[in-house]
Design an enzyme around this catalytic site. Structure first.
Site, PDB file in Angstrom:
ATOM      1  N   LEU A 198       0.814  -1.214   0.000  1.00  0.00           N
ATOM      2  CA  LEU A 198       0.000   0.000   0.000  1.00  0.00           C
ATOM      3  C   LEU A 198       0.845   1.260   0.000  1.00  0.00           C
ATOM      4  O   LEU A 198       0.433   2.294  -0.524  1.00  0.00           O
ATOM      5  CB  LEU A 198      -0.936   0.014   1.217  1.00  0.00           C
ATOM      6  CG  LEU A 198      -2.071  -1.003   1.212  1.00  0.00           C
ATOM      7  CD1 LEU A 198      -2.871  -0.906   2.507  1.00  0.00           C
ATOM      8  CD2 LEU A 198      -2.989  -0.789   0.017  1.00  0.00           C
ATOM      9  N   GLY A 199       2.026   1.196   0.604  1.00  0.00           N
ATOM     10  CA  GLY A 199       2.875   2.377   0.637  1.00  0.00           C
ATOM     11  C   GLY A 199       4.031   2.196   1.596  1.00  0.00           C
ATOM     12  O   GLY A 199       4.091   1.218   2.355  1.00  0.00           O
TER      13      GLY A 199
ATOM     14  N   GLY B  48       6.586   4.723   4.181  1.00  0.00           N
ATOM     15  CA  GLY B  48       6.904   6.027   4.733  1.00  0.00           C
ATOM     16  C   GLY B  48       8.317   6.072   5.268  1.00  0.00           C
ATOM     17  O   GLY B  48       9.131   5.196   4.981  1.00  0.00           O
TER      18      GLY B  48
ATOM     19  N   TYR C 223       9.474   5.541   8.201  1.00  0.00           N
ATOM     20  CA  TYR C 223       9.877   4.473   9.111  1.00  0.00           C
ATOM     21  C   TYR C 223       9.055   3.198   8.966  1.00  0.00           C
ATOM     22  O   TYR C 223       9.344   2.193   9.607  1.00  0.00           O
ATOM     23  CB  TYR C 223       9.839   4.949  10.576  1.00  0.00           C
ATOM     24  CG  TYR C 223       8.448   5.219  11.108  1.00  0.00           C
ATOM     25  CD1 TYR C 223       7.666   4.204  11.651  1.00  0.00           C
ATOM     26  CD2 TYR C 223       7.914   6.497  11.101  1.00  0.00           C
ATOM     27  CE1 TYR C 223       6.400   4.445  12.151  1.00  0.00           C
ATOM     28  CE2 TYR C 223       6.648   6.759  11.596  1.00  0.00           C
ATOM     29  CZ  TYR C 223       5.897   5.733  12.120  1.00  0.00           C
ATOM     30  OH  TYR C 223       4.639   5.982  12.618  1.00  0.00           O
ATOM     31  N   GLY C 224       8.039   3.199   8.122  1.00  0.00           N
ATOM     32  CA  GLY C 224       7.182   2.028   8.020  1.00  0.00           C
ATOM     33  C   GLY C 224       6.879   1.609   6.591  1.00  0.00           C
ATOM     34  O   GLY C 224       6.960   2.410   5.659  1.00  0.00           O
TER      35      GLY C 224
ATOM     36  N   VAL D 122       3.750  -0.524   4.552  1.00  0.00           N
ATOM     37  CA  VAL D 122       2.356  -0.891   4.802  1.00  0.00           C
ATOM     38  C   VAL D 122       1.852  -1.831   3.711  1.00  0.00           C
ATOM     39  O   VAL D 122       1.999  -1.554   2.516  1.00  0.00           O
ATOM     40  CB  VAL D 122       1.474   0.372   4.874  1.00  0.00           C
ATOM     41  CG1 VAL D 122       0.032  -0.015   5.221  1.00  0.00           C
ATOM     42  CG2 VAL D 122       2.019   1.360   5.897  1.00  0.00           C
TER      43      VAL D 122
ATOM     44  N   LYS E 180       1.364  -3.140   9.173  1.00  0.00           N
ATOM     45  CA  LYS E 180       2.454  -2.171   9.081  1.00  0.00           C
ATOM     46  C   LYS E 180       3.722  -2.771   9.666  1.00  0.00           C
ATOM     47  O   LYS E 180       3.701  -3.349  10.754  1.00  0.00           O
ATOM     48  CB  LYS E 180       2.095  -0.867   9.808  1.00  0.00           C
ATOM     49  CG  LYS E 180       3.144   0.236   9.613  1.00  0.00           C
ATOM     50  CD  LYS E 180       2.591   1.605   9.925  1.00  0.00           C
ATOM     51  CE  LYS E 180       3.572   2.696   9.507  1.00  0.00           C
ATOM     52  NZ  LYS E 180       3.020   4.050   9.672  1.00  0.00           N
TER      53      LYS E 180
ATOM     54  N   ASP F 249      -1.516  15.630  10.743  1.00  0.00           N
ATOM     55  CA  ASP F 249      -1.201  15.308   9.341  1.00  0.00           C
ATOM     56  C   ASP F 249      -2.490  15.082   8.549  1.00  0.00           C
ATOM     57  O   ASP F 249      -2.605  14.122   7.787  1.00  0.00           O
ATOM     58  CB  ASP F 249      -0.308  14.066   9.286  1.00  0.00           C
ATOM     59  CG  ASP F 249       0.415  13.927   7.943  1.00  0.00           C
ATOM     60  OD1 ASP F 249       0.558  14.935   7.236  1.00  0.00           O
ATOM     61  OD2 ASP F 249       0.833  12.804   7.616  1.00  0.00           O
TER      62      ASP F 249
END
Length: 256
Positions: free
Chosen positions: A33-34, A36, A38-39, A41, A56, A151
């Site tokens: 899904l994506g 970031g 630090y993670g 997903v 995650k 955010d």
């Protein structure tokens, strides 16, 4: 020299788990899904319940970095405290091969970014006000629990049957100190203004000869202009969600 070495290390370490692999003997990875800061997903099928879940993972390159580990644990802790149908639900966490994971519910739908720019969904003034007013109630739920999202961007708002859902609590904070919380409230309030502007511009003709301020480009009721100026802190900013709600009601009535 250190930065290229770090990037190379991250490139080697942070390969996403491939689709079709099973983790924790339960979660079958369907797609990435994506990713970031630090993670990572994943959308997964829960083989026990046959429904979709979001898993995650802390980036492997970040496992020994105190700051990123704290962010991962903080996000997990905040989601555990949520109990709202329009926000992620926490299920469990686990460790596998030294990697850290946690599992939450999958909220089906498009995020606002996809809805606006890929699917060309548009919102007239009244529709935009109604949508963001519903979002306001979700953020009020968070603020009542001393949680500040920080955010609230259009990729972090899911739209499902014209209802908003809030996701991605990676930057969210739980704050008890009243003075610190005031600044965080203002950030969430400002984000309302940004989101409302995005929605209002969906009915604006894309090709114009001159780029003008939104106050000149958009033809809005004066109540909506007043609301936006305060949300965007152009004029005296709001300090309470209650006051924002009152002005949303006035703007929606002016558009009836």
């Amino acid at each position: 020299m250190l930065r290229p070495i770090r990037r190379a290390y991250q490139f080697v370490m942070d390969h996403p788990i491939k689709d079709g692999q099973c983790i924790h003997q339960r979660y079958l990875i369907k797609e990435l899904l994506g990713a970031g800061s630090y993670g990572i997903v994943y959308l997964c099928e829960d083989l026990q319940t046959q429904d979709c879940k979001v898993v995650k993972q802390l980036r492997p390159s970040k496992r020994k970095m105190k700051k990123e580990l704290q962010l991962f644990e903080k996000e997990k802790s905040l989601i555990q405290k949520l109990d709202h149908p329009h926000m992620p639900k926490f299920y469990e966490d686990f460790t596998e091969n030294g990697n850290l994971f946690f599992v939450m519910s999958f909220i089906e739908g498009d995020n606002l970014d996809e809805a606006i720019f890929s699917k060309q969904i548009s919102f007239h003034e009244q529709e935009a006000l109604q949508f963001v007013s519903k979002l306001l109630s979700l953020v009020e739920y968070l603020h009542q629990r001393n949680i500040y999202h920080l955010d609230l961007r259009i990729p972090n708002i899911i739209i499902q049957k014209n209802e908003p859902y809030v996701i991605d609590f990676g930057l969210a904070k739980e704050v008890i100190d009243h003075e610190v919380a005031k600044e965080m409230k203002l950030q969430d309030f400002y984000d309302f203004g940004d989101i409302l502007l995005y929605l209002l511009y969906t009915t604006y003709p894309a090709k114009k000869k001159k780029a003008l301020p939104w106050t000149e480009e958009l033809s809005l009721q004066q109540e909506t202009v007043y609301l936006l100026k305060r949300l965007l802190q152009i004029t005296s900013p709001y300090t309470t969600i209650e006051d924002i709600g009152i002005d949303f009601d006035k703007a929606m009535k002016a558009n009836e």
